[in-house]
Design a protein around this motif. Structure first.
Motif, PDB file in Angstrom:
ATOM      1  N   LEU A  14       4.459  -1.991   8.556  1.00  0.00           N
ATOM      2  CA  LEU A  14       3.285  -1.276   8.066  1.00  0.00           C
ATOM      3  C   LEU A  14       2.666  -1.977   6.861  1.00  0.00           C
ATOM      4  CD1 LEU A  14       1.394   1.156   8.088  1.00  0.00           C
ATOM      5  CD2 LEU A  14       3.063   2.375   6.646  1.00  0.00           C
ATOM      6  N   SER A  15       3.508  -2.439   5.950  1.00  0.00           N
ATOM      7  CA  SER A  15       2.982  -3.162   4.783  1.00  0.00           C
ATOM      8  C   SER A  15       2.228  -4.405   5.224  1.00  0.00           C
ATOM      9  CB  SER A  15       4.128  -3.561   3.846  1.00  0.00           C
ATOM     10  OG  SER A  15       4.828  -2.426   3.387  1.00  0.00           O
ATOM     11  N   GLY A  16       2.766  -5.111   6.206  1.00  0.00           N
ATOM     12  CA  GLY A  16       2.094  -6.292   6.719  1.00  0.00           C
ATOM     13  C   GLY A  16       0.760  -5.957   7.368  1.00  0.00           C
ATOM     14  N   LEU A  17       0.705  -4.824   8.107  1.00  0.00           N
ATOM     15  CA  LEU A  17      -0.544  -4.414   8.732  1.00  0.00           C
ATOM     16  C   LEU A  17      -1.606  -4.106   7.681  1.00  0.00           C
ATOM     17  CD1 LEU A  17      -2.174  -3.613  11.235  1.00  0.00           C
ATOM     18  CD2 LEU A  17      -1.177  -1.306  11.039  1.00  0.00           C
ATOM     19  N   LEU A  18      -1.186  -3.426   6.596  1.00  0.00           N
ATOM     20  CA  LEU A  18      -2.130  -3.127   5.523  1.00  0.00           C
ATOM     21  C   LEU A  18      -2.587  -4.402   4.814  1.00  0.00           C
ATOM     22  CD1 LEU A  18      -0.464   0.076   4.019  1.00  0.00           C
ATOM     23  CD2 LEU A  18      -2.371  -0.082   5.643  1.00  0.00           C
ATOM     24  N   SER A  19      -1.688  -5.368   4.684  1.00  0.00           N
ATOM     25  CA  SER A  19      -2.080  -6.641   4.066  1.00  0.00           C
ATOM     26  C   SER A  19      -3.073  -7.380   4.956  1.00  0.00           C
ATOM     27  CB  SER A  19      -0.854  -7.504   3.794  1.00  0.00           C
ATOM     28  OG  SER A  19      -0.292  -8.001   5.007  1.00  0.00           O
ATOM     29  N   VAL A  20      -2.945  -7.209   6.280  1.00  0.00           N
ATOM     30  CA  VAL A  20      -3.914  -7.819   7.200  1.00  0.00           C
ATOM     31  C   VAL A  20      -5.300  -7.210   6.981  1.00  0.00           C
ATOM     32  CG1 VAL A  20      -4.578  -7.975   9.623  1.00  0.00           C
ATOM     33  CG2 VAL A  20      -2.235  -8.511   8.931  1.00  0.00           C
ATOM     34  N   LEU A  21      -5.357  -5.881   6.817  1.00  0.00           N
ATOM     35  CA  LEU A  21      -6.639  -5.238   6.526  1.00  0.00           C
ATOM     36  C   LEU A  21      -7.216  -5.743   5.206  1.00  0.00           C
ATOM     37  CD1 LEU A  21      -5.857  -1.536   7.551  1.00  0.00           C
ATOM     38  CD2 LEU A  21      -7.095  -3.267   8.862  1.00  0.00           C
TER      39      LEU A  21
ATOM     40  N   PHE B  32      -7.617 -10.366  -6.485  1.00  0.00           N
ATOM     41  CA  PHE B  32      -8.198  -9.016  -6.419  1.00  0.00           C
ATOM     42  C   PHE B  32      -7.784  -8.312  -5.129  1.00  0.00           C
ATOM     43  CE2 PHE B  32     -11.704  -6.371  -4.808  1.00  0.00           C
ATOM     44  CZ  PHE B  32     -11.729  -5.388  -5.788  1.00  0.00           C
ATOM     45  N   SER B  33      -7.874  -9.024  -4.013  1.00  0.00           N
ATOM     46  CA  SER B  33      -7.546  -8.374  -2.738  1.00  0.00           C
ATOM     47  C   SER B  33      -6.066  -8.038  -2.629  1.00  0.00           C
ATOM     48  CB  SER B  33      -7.963  -9.279  -1.571  1.00  0.00           C
ATOM     49  OG  SER B  33      -7.185 -10.457  -1.558  1.00  0.00           O
ATOM     50  N   ALA B  34      -5.206  -8.951  -3.125  1.00  0.00           N
ATOM     51  CA  ALA B  34      -3.769  -8.722  -2.991  1.00  0.00           C
ATOM     52  C   ALA B  34      -3.257  -7.657  -3.943  1.00  0.00           C
ATOM     53  CB  ALA B  34      -3.013 -10.032  -3.215  1.00  0.00           C
ATOM     54  N   MET B  35      -3.735  -7.669  -5.196  1.00  0.00           N
ATOM     55  CA  MET B  35      -3.177  -6.785  -6.207  1.00  0.00           C
ATOM     56  C   MET B  35      -3.951  -5.476  -6.360  1.00  0.00           C
ATOM     57  SD  MET B  35      -0.675  -8.656  -6.848  1.00  0.00           S
ATOM     58  CE  MET B  35       0.103  -7.681  -8.133  1.00  0.00           C
ATOM     59  N   VAL B  36      -5.155  -5.397  -5.809  1.00  0.00           N
ATOM     60  CA  VAL B  36      -5.937  -4.167  -5.923  1.00  0.00           C
ATOM     61  C   VAL B  36      -6.137  -3.515  -4.553  1.00  0.00           C
ATOM     62  CG1 VAL B  36      -8.158  -3.166  -6.614  1.00  0.00           C
ATOM     63  CG2 VAL B  36      -7.110  -4.977  -7.993  1.00  0.00           C
ATOM     64  N   ILE B  37      -6.715  -4.262  -3.613  1.00  0.00           N
ATOM     65  CA  ILE B  37      -7.013  -3.676  -2.304  1.00  0.00           C
ATOM     66  C   ILE B  37      -5.722  -3.332  -1.557  1.00  0.00           C
ATOM     67  CG2 ILE B  37      -8.157  -4.053  -0.099  1.00  0.00           C
ATOM     68  CD1 ILE B  37     -10.031  -3.752  -2.482  1.00  0.00           C
ATOM     69  N   THR B  38      -4.788  -4.281  -1.498  1.00  0.00           N
ATOM     70  CA  THR B  38      -3.532  -4.004  -0.794  1.00  0.00           C
ATOM     71  C   THR B  38      -2.795  -2.835  -1.439  1.00  0.00           C
ATOM     72  OG1 THR B  38      -3.338  -6.333  -0.180  1.00  0.00           O
ATOM     73  CG2 THR B  38      -1.362  -4.989  -0.003  1.00  0.00           C
TER      74      THR B  38
ATOM     75  N   PHE C  53     -10.749  -7.929   4.467  1.00  0.00           N
ATOM     76  CA  PHE C  53     -11.676  -7.662   3.374  1.00  0.00           C
ATOM     77  C   PHE C  53     -11.862  -8.906   2.510  1.00  0.00           C
ATOM     78  CE2 PHE C  53     -12.329  -6.567  -1.077  1.00  0.00           C
ATOM     79  CZ  PHE C  53     -13.424  -5.730  -1.019  1.00  0.00           C
ATOM     80  N   TYR C  54     -10.762  -9.602   2.225  1.00  0.00           N
ATOM     81  CA  TYR C  54     -10.816 -10.814   1.399  1.00  0.00           C
ATOM     82  C   TYR C  54     -11.678 -11.891   2.048  1.00  0.00           C
ATOM     83  CZ  TYR C  54      -9.292 -15.502   0.130  1.00  0.00           C
ATOM     84  OH  TYR C  54      -9.275 -16.823  -0.198  1.00  0.00           O
ATOM     85  N   ILE C  55     -11.492 -12.133   3.338  1.00  0.00           N
ATOM     86  CA  ILE C  55     -12.259 -13.167   4.038  1.00  0.00           C
ATOM     87  C   ILE C  55     -13.743 -12.831   4.032  1.00  0.00           C
ATOM     88  CG2 ILE C  55     -12.639 -14.293   6.265  1.00  0.00           C
ATOM     89  CD1 ILE C  55      -9.638 -13.908   6.827  1.00  0.00           C
ATOM     90  N   ALA C  56     -14.052 -11.555   4.322  1.00  0.00           N
ATOM     91  CA  ALA C  56     -15.458 -11.144   4.337  1.00  0.00           C
ATOM     92  C   ALA C  56     -16.081 -11.268   2.955  1.00  0.00           C
ATOM     93  CB  ALA C  56     -15.570  -9.709   4.845  1.00  0.00           C
ATOM     94  N   LEU C  57     -15.351 -10.882   1.905  1.00  0.00           N
ATOM     95  CA  LEU C  57     -15.873 -10.974   0.542  1.00  0.00           C
ATOM     96  C   LEU C  57     -16.055 -12.432   0.126  1.00  0.00           C
ATOM     97  CD1 LEU C  57     -16.696  -9.623  -2.097  1.00  0.00           C
ATOM     98  CD2 LEU C  57     -14.270  -9.583  -2.766  1.00  0.00           C
TER      99      LEU C  57
ATOM    100  N   GLU D 164      -0.999   2.835  -1.337  1.00  0.00           N
ATOM    101  CA  GLU D 164      -0.930   4.158  -1.954  1.00  0.00           C
ATOM    102  C   GLU D 164      -1.635   5.215  -1.103  1.00  0.00           C
ATOM    103  OE1 GLU D 164      -2.025   4.302  -6.020  1.00  0.00           O
ATOM    104  OE2 GLU D 164      -0.578   2.780  -6.642  1.00  0.00           O
ATOM    105  N   LEU D 165      -2.646   4.808  -0.357  1.00  0.00           N
ATOM    106  CA  LEU D 165      -3.289   5.747   0.559  1.00  0.00           C
ATOM    107  C   LEU D 165      -2.291   6.229   1.604  1.00  0.00           C
ATOM    108  CD1 LEU D 165      -6.799   4.136   1.186  1.00  0.00           C
ATOM    109  CD2 LEU D 165      -6.326   6.319   0.079  1.00  0.00           C
ATOM    110  N   CYS D 166      -1.516   5.279   2.149  1.00  0.00           N
ATOM    111  CA  CYS D 166      -0.538   5.649   3.172  1.00  0.00           C
ATOM    112  C   CYS D 166       0.660   6.391   2.575  1.00  0.00           C
ATOM    113  CB  CYS D 166      -0.048   4.403   3.909  1.00  0.00           C
ATOM    114  SG  CYS D 166      -1.320   3.584   4.888  1.00  0.00           S
TER     115      CYS D 166
END
Length: 564
Positions: free
Chosen positions: A415-422, A533-539, A426-430, A544-546
């Motif tokens: 699950l953690s890996g799946l969330l990191s993929v999301l 930013f993506s690893a330490m904030v978005i991930t 986001f990182y690639i698009a940004l 925490e949402l899950c």
């Protein structure tokens, strides 16, 4: 401050409804970034939305009219020379006329600025103009991508004028030079006479005469011709040459033209009359076309900056009643006699100009009179086909790499890996949006930097997930959100130091390397900064949402080899 924090606390996930609202907001932002960063998708969305906007009287996203919304997302990516094709020019610089090292460096920087302004007038997309090497062995690199007519661009750059002011050599301090010049000239005259005499004798022997030997009248005629030649090519003295250089009719003196031609034939490269001064095109503020109020002829008025005005005043003061040569690209355009010291930094180029020629010359000078001469050393033309093949290969490599990383993260970290993929999506698009909005030029090396930064973004997540696994094993009764918070807090110093060291390296590479490496360094540095930013904030936010859902109780889903 307190009210701001209270408003911000709404985004901390607590209730299940708020969790889904924030998750949907994240999906919407990520989807928008994907649309923005991918031109075909952006165009499709615009084509679908524009009719609706037109029905309600609003401007469309992409349109040719002035009232359309000119969003930065509508720009295409800026592609480098190796992707869209173009030409790469390498110029050698000649710093022999500048002795001081600091002045050489200033002249080179001025040269780069001048050529950059000149290239920008061609309308070339994202040109690269830079200096390579150390003084005095410095080269100028010009990369022109996506141009339709490379030959025209090369010609225009080559036409950039070198403006100089030359003064007459002082006789007292340069007497030895004048002696050497007249010696070379006299030797050239004798060699020329001997060559002509030998040619005439060979012609006479070959043709012969039907009447036998020449008559006395013919011999007398030949003697008269020889005397006329001797009078034409009289030997010069150093004083004679100096007097010629001071002649008021310097521009139109055929004898002086003859002296220069013979000296060039003798390999005497220096001008027999003039020597370069410190005043040149780097001190020029503006050139403009003006008519002469007395004669009506076309002239070019020059205006120098403060330093140039001072130099011009000093030069004219010591050149009173002497010619002052205005030299353009090594050719004397005009050499008026200086009547008095001239102040104010104003000068005039007089000559036989048409209005169009004068305008073109003034335009070239304003675009940049070169402070130092340049000579093209190499020219490399890169076809667009090579760029398309390179982009296709880089795209395949990038897709395969990203898919492999996705599979690895999901299989190993669940699950953690799946969330990191999301988070990675986001990182690639940004990252692609930042590259497009800020017009960062993409090269093959830059694409390699992007792919490498993706791997480094995942690396930060791996450190966090490994620490989370340890937290879950050591503190089984600790709430999931607290374990996540501890994992990020204890991992942050390692992630921070590792990423900052990479950014520092990228900065050094960018400022002290060639254009090829600069593209890699720029995209790598920007990518690593966004990955933090993506690893330490978005991930973390996704985790925490899950953590406030039913998934928090199924701890075996959160990391590898973990059974609770």
């Amino acid at each position: 401050m307190g009210s701001f924090l209270r408003k911000l606390s709404w985004f901390v996930p607590r209730g299940r409804t708020k969790v889904w609202l924030i998750f949907l907001l994240f999906v919407a932002i990520t989807g928008t970034l994907i649309v923005v960063s991918h031109p075909p998708t952006y165009q499709k969305v615009a084509d679908a939305v524009n009719p609706v906007l037109e029905d309600v009287g609003l401007p469309g996203f992409i349109a040719d009219s002035d009232d359309a919304l000119q969003l930065p997302q509508s720009k295409e990516y800026s592609l480098g020379l190796d992707l869209v094709g173009g030409v790469r020019l390498v110029y050698d610089t000649d710093l022999s006329g500048i002795a001081d090292t600091q002045e050489q460096e200033e002249a080179l920087q001025s040269l780069r600025d001048v050529i950059e302004r000149r290239v920008n007038q061609l309308g070339v997309r994202e040109p690269v103009v830079q200096l390579q090497g150390s003084v005095p062995d410095t080269r100028l690199i010009v990369e022109l991508s996506g141009i339709d007519n490379p030959e025209h661009a090369i010609e225009e750059i080559g036409k950039t004028p070198l403006l100089e002011f030359h003064e007459v050599r002082d006789f007292e301090t340069n007497e030895d030079f004048y002696v050497q010049a007249v010696d070379a000239y006299n030797q050239g005259v004798r060699a020329l006479l001997a060559e002509q005499q030998g040619s005439e004798e060979s012609t006479d022997q070959a043709q012969g005469t039907e009447e036998g030997e020449s008559t006395e009248a013919e011999e007398q005629e030949d003697s008269d011709n020889t005397t006329e030649q001797d009078e034409e090519y009289v030997d010069l003295s150093a004083d004679d040459l100096y007097s010629l250089c001071l002649s008021p009719s310097h521009d139109s003196n055929p004898y002086l033209f003859q002296v220069r031609a013979i000296l060039q034939g003798q390999g005497f490269a220096a001008d027999p009359c003039f020597i370069a001064t410190d005043l040149n095109g780097r001190f020029l503020n503006k050139a403009s076309v003006v008519p002469n109020p007395l004669t009506g002829s076309i002239e070019i008025a020059l205006n120098f900056n403060n330093e140039g005005a001072t130099l011009f005043e000093e030069i004219t003061e010591r050149s009173i009643q002497k010619p002052l040569a205005i030299v353009l690209d090594g050719e004397i355009i005009s050499s008026p006699i200086v009547q008095a010291k001239l102040s104010g930094g104003e000068a005039t180029i007089t000559g036989v100009f048409t209005l169009d020629e004068a305008k073109q010359l003034a335009s070239n000078l304003n675009a940049g009179a070169l402070p130092v001469p340049i000579h093209i050393a190499s020219q490399q033309q890169i076809g667009q086909t090579l760029g398309e093949e390179s982009v296709s290969g880089a795209r395949q490599a990038g897709i395969l790499g990203i898919v492999a990383v996705f599979i690895f993260m999901v299989v190993v970290y669940r699950l953690s890996g799946l969330l990191s993929v999301l988070s990675l999506v986001f990182y690639i698009a940004l990252l692609l949006t930042v590259i497009k909005v800020f017009s960062i030029t993409l090269t093959l090396a830059g694409i390699a930097g992007i792919i490498l930064s993706i791997g480094m973004a995942v690396d930060a997540n791996i450190l966090v997930f490994e620490r989370l696994r340890e937290e879950l094993k050591e503190r089984e009764d600790t709430p999931m959100r607290e374990s996540i918070r501890r994992a990020f807090k204890r991992t942050w110093p390692a992630v921070r130091d590792g990423n900052f060291s990479t950014i520092i390296t990228a900065i050094i590479l960018f400022f002290f390397s060639t254009s090829f490496v600069k593209g890699f360094a720029l995209t790598l540095g920007v990518g690593v900064a966004i990955s933090m930013f993506s690893a330490m904030v978005i991930t973390r936010y996704l985790l925490e949402l899950c953590a406030v859902s039913f998934l928090a109780r199924k701890k075996w889903l959160w990391s590898r080899i973990l059974r609770v």
